[in-house]
Motif scaffolding. Structure first.
Motif, PDB file in Angstrom:
ATOM      1  N   ASN A 118      50.509  37.700  63.509  1.00 56.21           N
ATOM      2  CA  ASN A 118      50.553  36.585  64.448  1.00 56.21           C
ATOM      3  C   ASN A 118      49.110  36.259  64.856  1.00 56.21           C
ATOM      4  O   ASN A 118      48.666  36.663  65.924  1.00 56.21           O
ATOM      5  N   PRO A 119      48.379  35.528  63.987  1.00 58.59           N
ATOM      6  CA  PRO A 119      46.960  35.297  64.288  1.00 58.59           C
ATOM      7  C   PRO A 119      46.774  34.354  65.477  1.00 58.59           C
ATOM      8  O   PRO A 119      47.652  33.537  65.782  1.00 58.59           O
ATOM      9  N   ILE A 120      45.656  34.483  66.111  1.00 54.66           N
ATOM     10  CA  ILE A 120      45.277  33.522  67.147  1.00 54.66           C
ATOM     11  C   ILE A 120      44.935  32.223  66.431  1.00 54.66           C
ATOM     12  O   ILE A 120      44.237  32.222  65.418  1.00 54.66           O
ATOM     13  N   ILE A 121      45.434  31.117  66.946  1.00 58.69           N
ATOM     14  CA  ILE A 121      45.170  29.814  66.345  1.00 58.69           C
ATOM     15  C   ILE A 121      44.253  29.037  67.281  1.00 58.69           C
ATOM     16  O   ILE A 121      44.542  28.907  68.475  1.00 58.69           O
ATOM     17  N   VAL A 122      43.144  28.550  66.733  1.00 56.66           N
ATOM     18  CA  VAL A 122      42.179  27.777  67.511  1.00 56.66           C
ATOM     19  C   VAL A 122      41.789  26.528  66.727  1.00 56.66           C
ATOM     20  O   VAL A 122      42.052  26.416  65.538  1.00 56.66           O
ATOM     21  N   HIS A 123      41.157  25.613  67.435  1.00 56.04           N
ATOM     22  CA  HIS A 123      40.595  24.425  66.802  1.00 56.04           C
ATOM     23  C   HIS A 123      39.083  24.560  66.820  1.00 56.04           C
ATOM     24  O   HIS A 123      38.502  24.998  67.814  1.00 56.04           O
ATOM     25  N   GLY A 124      38.438  24.198  65.723  1.00 50.52           N
ATOM     26  CA  GLY A 124      36.986  24.297  65.639  1.00 50.52           C
ATOM     27  C   GLY A 124      36.446  23.270  64.672  1.00 50.52           C
ATOM     28  O   GLY A 124      37.139  22.321  64.299  1.00 50.52           O
ATOM     29  N   GLY A 125      35.211  23.473  64.250  1.00 47.52           N
ATOM     30  CA  GLY A 125      34.590  22.561  63.309  1.00 47.52           C
ATOM     31  C   GLY A 125      34.211  21.245  63.950  1.00 47.52           C
ATOM     32  O   GLY A 125      34.178  21.110  65.182  1.00 47.52           O
ATOM     33  N   ASP A 126      33.947  20.266  63.101  1.00 44.96           N
ATOM     34  CA  ASP A 126      33.539  18.949  63.584  1.00 44.96           C
ATOM     35  C   ASP A 126      34.609  18.340  64.473  1.00 44.96           C
ATOM     36  O   ASP A 126      35.763  18.202  64.069  1.00 44.96           O
ATOM     37  N   TYR A 127      34.235  18.008  65.684  1.00 45.41           N
ATOM     38  CA  TYR A 127      35.126  17.390  66.674  1.00 45.41           C
ATOM     39  C   TYR A 127      36.367  18.224  66.962  1.00 45.41           C
ATOM     40  O   TYR A 127      37.388  17.696  67.399  1.00 45.41           O
ATOM     41  N   SER A 128      36.297  19.523  66.695  1.00 41.60           N
ATOM     42  CA  SER A 128      37.412  20.457  66.923  1.00 41.60           C
ATOM     43  C   SER A 128      38.691  20.013  66.221  1.00 41.60           C
ATOM     44  O   SER A 128      39.790  20.218  66.719  1.00 41.60           O
ATOM     45  N   LYS A 129      38.549  19.441  65.040  1.00 42.16           N
ATOM     46  CA  LYS A 129      39.714  18.951  64.298  1.00 42.16           C
ATOM     47  C   LYS A 129      40.215  19.929  63.243  1.00 42.16           C
ATOM     48  O   LYS A 129      41.234  19.700  62.607  1.00 42.16           O
ATOM     49  N   THR A 130      39.500  21.028  63.040  1.00 38.11           N
ATOM     50  CA  THR A 130      39.916  22.020  62.049  1.00 38.11           C
ATOM     51  C   THR A 130      40.791  23.070  62.716  1.00 38.11           C
ATOM     52  O   THR A 130      40.452  23.587  63.782  1.00 38.11           O
ATOM     53  N   ILE A 131      41.918  23.390  62.105  1.00 37.70           N
ATOM     54  CA  ILE A 131      42.840  24.392  62.634  1.00 37.70           C
ATOM     55  C   ILE A 131      42.532  25.710  61.929  1.00 37.70           C
ATOM     56  O   ILE A 131      42.548  25.794  60.701  1.00 37.70           O
ATOM     57  N   LEU A 132      42.242  26.722  62.735  1.00 36.64           N
ATOM     58  CA  LEU A 132      41.794  28.006  62.210  1.00 36.64           C
ATOM     59  C   LEU A 132      42.702  29.135  62.663  1.00 36.64           C
ATOM     60  O   LEU A 132      43.139  29.164  63.819  1.00 36.64           O
ATOM     61  N   ASN A 133      42.978  30.063  61.776  1.00 37.04           N
ATOM     62  CA  ASN A 133      43.629  31.322  62.125  1.00 37.04           C
ATOM     63  C   ASN A 133      42.528  32.352  62.296  1.00 37.04           C
ATOM     64  O   ASN A 133      41.685  32.504  61.402  1.00 37.04           O
ATOM     65  N   LEU A 134      42.517  33.048  63.411  1.00 33.82           N
ATOM     66  CA  LEU A 134      41.519  34.089  63.645  1.00 33.82           C
ATOM     67  C   LEU A 134      42.125  35.449  63.318  1.00 33.82           C
ATOM     68  O   LEU A 134      43.188  35.810  63.826  1.00 33.82           O
ATOM     69  N   VAL A 135      41.414  36.180  62.473  1.00 32.51           N
ATOM     70  CA  VAL A 135      41.842  37.525  62.083  1.00 32.51           C
ATOM     71  C   VAL A 135      40.738  38.485  62.498  1.00 32.51           C
ATOM     72  O   VAL A 135      39.571  38.260  62.159  1.00 32.51           O
ATOM     73  N   PRO A 136      41.076  39.537  63.240  1.00 29.59           N
ATOM     74  CA  PRO A 136      40.042  40.504  63.605  1.00 29.59           C
ATOM     75  C   PRO A 136      39.311  41.017  62.368  1.00 29.59           C
ATOM     76  O   PRO A 136      39.923  41.291  61.320  1.00 29.59           O
ATOM     77  N   MET A 137      38.002  41.129  62.482  1.00 30.68           N
ATOM     78  CA  MET A 137      37.168  41.526  61.358  1.00 30.68           C
ATOM     79  C   MET A 137      37.641  42.841  60.729  1.00 30.68           C
ATOM     80  O   MET A 137      37.692  42.971  59.504  1.00 30.68           O
ATOM     81  N   GLY A 138      37.991  43.808  61.554  1.00 32.56           N
ATOM     82  CA  GLY A 138      38.450  45.103  61.041  1.00 32.56           C
ATOM     83  C   GLY A 138      39.724  44.977  60.216  1.00 32.56           C
ATOM     84  O   GLY A 138      39.883  45.661  59.201  1.00 32.56           O
ATOM     85  N   VAL A 139      40.629  44.118  60.639  1.00 30.25           N
ATOM     86  CA  VAL A 139      41.872  43.885  59.890  1.00 30.25           C
ATOM     87  C   VAL A 139      41.545  43.225  58.553  1.00 30.25           C
ATOM     88  O   VAL A 139      42.029  43.645  57.499  1.00 30.25           O
ATOM     89  N   PHE A 140      40.696  42.204  58.594  1.00 29.84           N
ATOM     90  CA  PHE A 140      40.324  41.499  57.364  1.00 29.84           C
ATOM     91  C   PHE A 140      39.677  42.459  56.363  1.00 29.84           C
ATOM     92  O   PHE A 140      39.976  42.420  55.168  1.00 29.84           O
ATOM     93  N   LYS A 141      38.817  43.340  56.854  1.00 28.57           N
ATOM     94  CA  LYS A 141      38.145  44.291  55.963  1.00 28.57           C
ATOM     95  C   LYS A 141      39.132  45.260  55.316  1.00 28.57           C
ATOM     96  O   LYS A 141      38.902  45.727  54.196  1.00 28.57           O
ATOM     97  N   LYS A 142      40.237  45.554  55.993  1.00 27.22           N
ATOM     98  CA  LYS A 142      41.267  46.408  55.385  1.00 27.22           C
ATOM     99  C   LYS A 142      42.004  45.671  54.269  1.00 27.22           C
ATOM    100  O   LYS A 142      42.469  46.290  53.317  1.00 27.22           O
ATOM    101  N   TRP A 143      42.135  44.365  54.397  1.00 30.40           N
ATOM    102  CA  TRP A 143      42.813  43.566  53.384  1.00 30.40           C
ATOM    103  C   TRP A 143      41.937  43.315  52.165  1.00 30.40           C
ATOM    104  O   TRP A 143      42.428  43.260  51.040  1.00 30.40           O
ATOM    105  N   ALA A 144      40.650  43.096  52.396  1.00 27.49           N
ATOM    106  CA  ALA A 144      39.733  42.664  51.344  1.00 27.49           C
ATOM    107  C   ALA A 144      38.945  43.849  50.802  1.00 27.49           C
ATOM    108  O   ALA A 144      39.096  44.968  51.260  1.00 27.49           O
ATOM    109  N   ARG A 145      38.095  43.555  49.812  1.00 26.67           N
ATOM    110  CA  ARG A 145      37.205  44.585  49.314  1.00 26.67           C
ATOM    111  C   ARG A 145      35.781  44.035  49.321  1.00 26.67           C
ATOM    112  O   ARG A 145      35.539  42.875  49.073  1.00 26.67           O
ATOM    113  N   ARG A 146      34.865  44.925  49.629  1.00 23.88           N
ATOM    114  CA  ARG A 146      33.451  44.545  49.688  1.00 23.88           C
ATOM    115  C   ARG A 146      32.851  44.598  48.286  1.00 23.88           C
ATOM    116  O   ARG A 146      33.191  45.466  47.495  1.00 23.88           O
ATOM    117  N   PHE A 147      31.976  43.663  48.017  1.00 21.16           N
ATOM    118  CA  PHE A 147      31.270  43.719  46.738  1.00 21.16           C
ATOM    119  C   PHE A 147      29.873  43.163  46.885  1.00 21.16           C
ATOM    120  O   PHE A 147      29.535  42.575  47.884  1.00 21.16           O
TER     121      PHE A 147
END
Length: 147
Positions: A118-147
């Motif tokens: 259940n990500p936090i949903i915010v508006h950002g970008g130019d004129y706050s028109k972009t809809i963004l899901n915020l994922v905690p960095m630690g959670v994202f790092k568990k999903w992804a792999r560093r290279f």
């Protein structure tokens, strides 16, 4: 920052990633250099494997917010929500650059993981028109792999 400055910075980050990929023995082409802008940024061709595509994201605020911002939509001129970003990409992988590190995740895996939290949903970008899901960095790092 202006759009022109942001674009220049994004192009520099893209060039760094391309240099890293080429240095690993792969062929890498920017879709911008091809003169078109499909739903991904880079085409990577390994020597003995099928080619794949990458959507590159640079999250400048991740180090201060502790979150990774993932675009999933935007507001059109009438204020209606339309899908964009992760919702429409045809890339095989998403690569995020933050805190001077590269993190890679399969696009379908990212979509699946986002659908289960259940990500936090915010508006950002130019004129706050972009809809963004915020994922905690630690959670994202568990999903992804560093290279």
């Amino acid at each position: 920052m202006t759009f022109k400055n942001d674009l220049k910075e994004a192009q520099e980050i893209e060039y760094q990633l391309m240099t890293n990929i080429i240095g690993s023995g792969y062929t890498c082409t920017s879709t911008q250099s091809c003169g078109n802008f499909p739903d991904y940024d880079l085409i990577v061709t390994p020597k003995d494997k099928p080619q794949f595509t990458i959507e590159l994201k640079y999250d400048k605020k991740a180090s201060t917010t502790g979150n990774i911002a993932i675009e999933v939509g935007k507001l059109d001129y009438d204020g209606n929500e339309v899908v964009s970003g992760l919702s429409v990409t045809s890339s095989d992988y998403y690569v995020y650059y933050f805190n001077s590190e590269w993190w890679m995740i399969n696009t379908n895996k990212l979509k699946d993981k986002l659908s289960k939290i259940n990500p936090i949903i915010v508006h950002g970008g130019d004129y706050s028109k972009t809809i963004l899901n915020l994922v905690p960095m630690g959670v994202f790092k568990k999903w992804a792999r560093r290279f």
